[in-house]
Scaffold this active site. Structure first.
Site, PDB file in Angstrom:
ATOM      1  NE  ARG A   8      24.801 -10.728 -42.665  1.00  5.14           N
ATOM      2  CZ  ARG A   8      23.483 -10.668 -42.503  1.00  5.14           C
ATOM      3  NH1 ARG A   8      22.685 -11.229 -43.378  1.00  5.14           N
ATOM      4  NH2 ARG A   8      22.960 -10.048 -41.466  1.00  5.14           N
ATOM      5  CG  ASN A  54      18.293  -2.111 -32.158  1.00  2.22           C
ATOM      6  OD1 ASN A  54      17.649  -1.751 -33.142  1.00  2.22           O
ATOM      7  ND2 ASN A  54      18.098  -3.285 -31.579  1.00  2.22           N
ATOM      8  CG  HIS A  58      14.984  -5.910 -28.711  1.00  2.00           C
ATOM      9  ND1 HIS A  58      15.057  -6.635 -29.879  1.00  2.00           N
ATOM     10  CD2 HIS A  58      14.580  -6.772 -27.749  1.00  2.00           C
ATOM     11  CE1 HIS A  58      14.718  -7.892 -29.621  1.00  2.00           C
ATOM     12  NE2 HIS A  58      14.425  -8.000 -28.342  1.00  2.00           N
ATOM     13  CB  SER A  63      15.458  -2.488 -24.161  1.00  2.00           C
ATOM     14  OG  SER A  63      14.767  -3.305 -23.239  1.00  2.00           O
ATOM     15  CB  VAL A 109      21.839 -10.584 -31.680  1.00  2.00           C
ATOM     16  CG1 VAL A 109      20.392 -10.165 -31.903  1.00  2.00           C
ATOM     17  CG2 VAL A 109      22.509 -10.917 -33.006  1.00  2.00           C
ATOM     18  CG  ASP A 110      18.495  -7.548 -29.763  1.00  2.00           C
ATOM     19  OD1 ASP A 110      18.656  -6.458 -30.333  1.00  2.00           O
ATOM     20  OD2 ASP A 110      17.709  -8.418 -30.186  1.00  2.00           O
TER      21      ASP A 110
END
Length: 194
Positions: free
Chosen positions: A69, A111, A113, A140, A148-149
Site C-alpha cells: 500500500r 474528503n 463522507h 460531511s 478514518v473519517d
C-alpha cells in the site's frame, strides 16, 4: 485574477462528485481548477468523465502493488507532484490511506463522507442511519488525517430521512447534497489558502 488552486480529485468509481467539482470550476470566479483526476482503478468511469472535460486523468492501479500500500501511495504522490497539485480532494476514493500519503498532504487533503460525522464513519452509512431510527442524515467534508473519517470538519449538509426511505432513496438525496456541499467547501478552503 489570482492564480487558481490546482486540485487533484481521487476517485475509485463513476466520479459523480468529480463531475460536480468540474462543473463548479467552469465558473470563472471559482478559486480552484481541477488539474488532475486520479484513480486506483483504471476502469473507473470518472476517468472518462475527466478526459471528456479536457482534464488529465491517470490511473495508478492498486493491483500493480500487491501487498504494498505504501508503494502504491508513493506512486500516487509522485503523480500529484508531477502535476503540480496544491490540494487533493478525495471523492469516492475507496481505500483507507496510510500515513505515507496522509502526512505528505497534511492540511491539504479533503474528503467527502456520506454521514453527519462523527456519526457513522466508514462504510454502510445510510443503512446504519436508518437502523438507528435517525430523523436526518447528510454529508460531511473534512480534512484527512490518519484516523478514518476523524479529521476536522469543514462543512456539513443535512438531509431529512423520510418515512418509507430505503438505503437507495436516502443515498440518492445525500449524494445530491454532496454535489452542492463539496464545491462550496472546496472553494472556501482554496480561498483561505491564498
Amino acid at each position: 485574477m489570482t492564480q487558481r488552486t490546482r486540485v487533484a480529485v481521487l476517485i475509485s468509481g463513476r466520479g459523480s462528485n468529480l463531475e460536480a467539482l468540474i462543473g463548479a470550476a467552469r465558473d470563472p470566479a471559482c478559486p480552484f481548477e481541477i488539474a488532475l483526476a486520479l484513480s486506483n482503478k483504471p476502469e473507473a468511469g470518472g476517468l472518462a468523465t475527466a478526459r471528456a472535460a479536457g482534464i488529465d486523468a491517470v490511473a495508478v492501479d492498486q493491483r500493480d502493488f500487491p501487498k504494498d500500500r505504501e508503494g502504491h501511495e508513493r506512486a500516487i504522490d509522485a503523480a500529484l507532484r508531477a502535476a503540480k497539485i496544491e490540494v487533493v480532494a478525495l471523492a469516492g476514493y475507496m481505500r483507507i490511506l496510510t500515513p505515507v500519503l496522509v502526512e505528505a498532504w497534511a492540511g491539504r487533503m479533503l474528503n467527502i463522507h456520506p454521514s453527519l460525522l462523527p456519526l457513522y464513519p466508514g462504510l454502510d452509512t445510510h443503512g446504519r442511519a436508518l437502523a438507528a431510527g435517525d430523523g436526518e442524515a447528510g454529508c460531511s467534508v473534512h480534512l484527512v488525517t490518519v484516523g478514518v473519517d476523524e479529521g476536522p470538519l469543514l462543512g456539513q449538509a443535512r438531509v431529512p430521512i423520510l418515512p418509507g426511505d430505503d438505503e437507495a432513496a436516502l443515498a440518492e438525496r445525500v449524494l445530491a447534497a454532496e454535489h452542492q456541499l463539496y464545491p462550496a467547501v472546496l472553494a472556501d478552503f482554496c480561498r483561505a489558502l491564498k
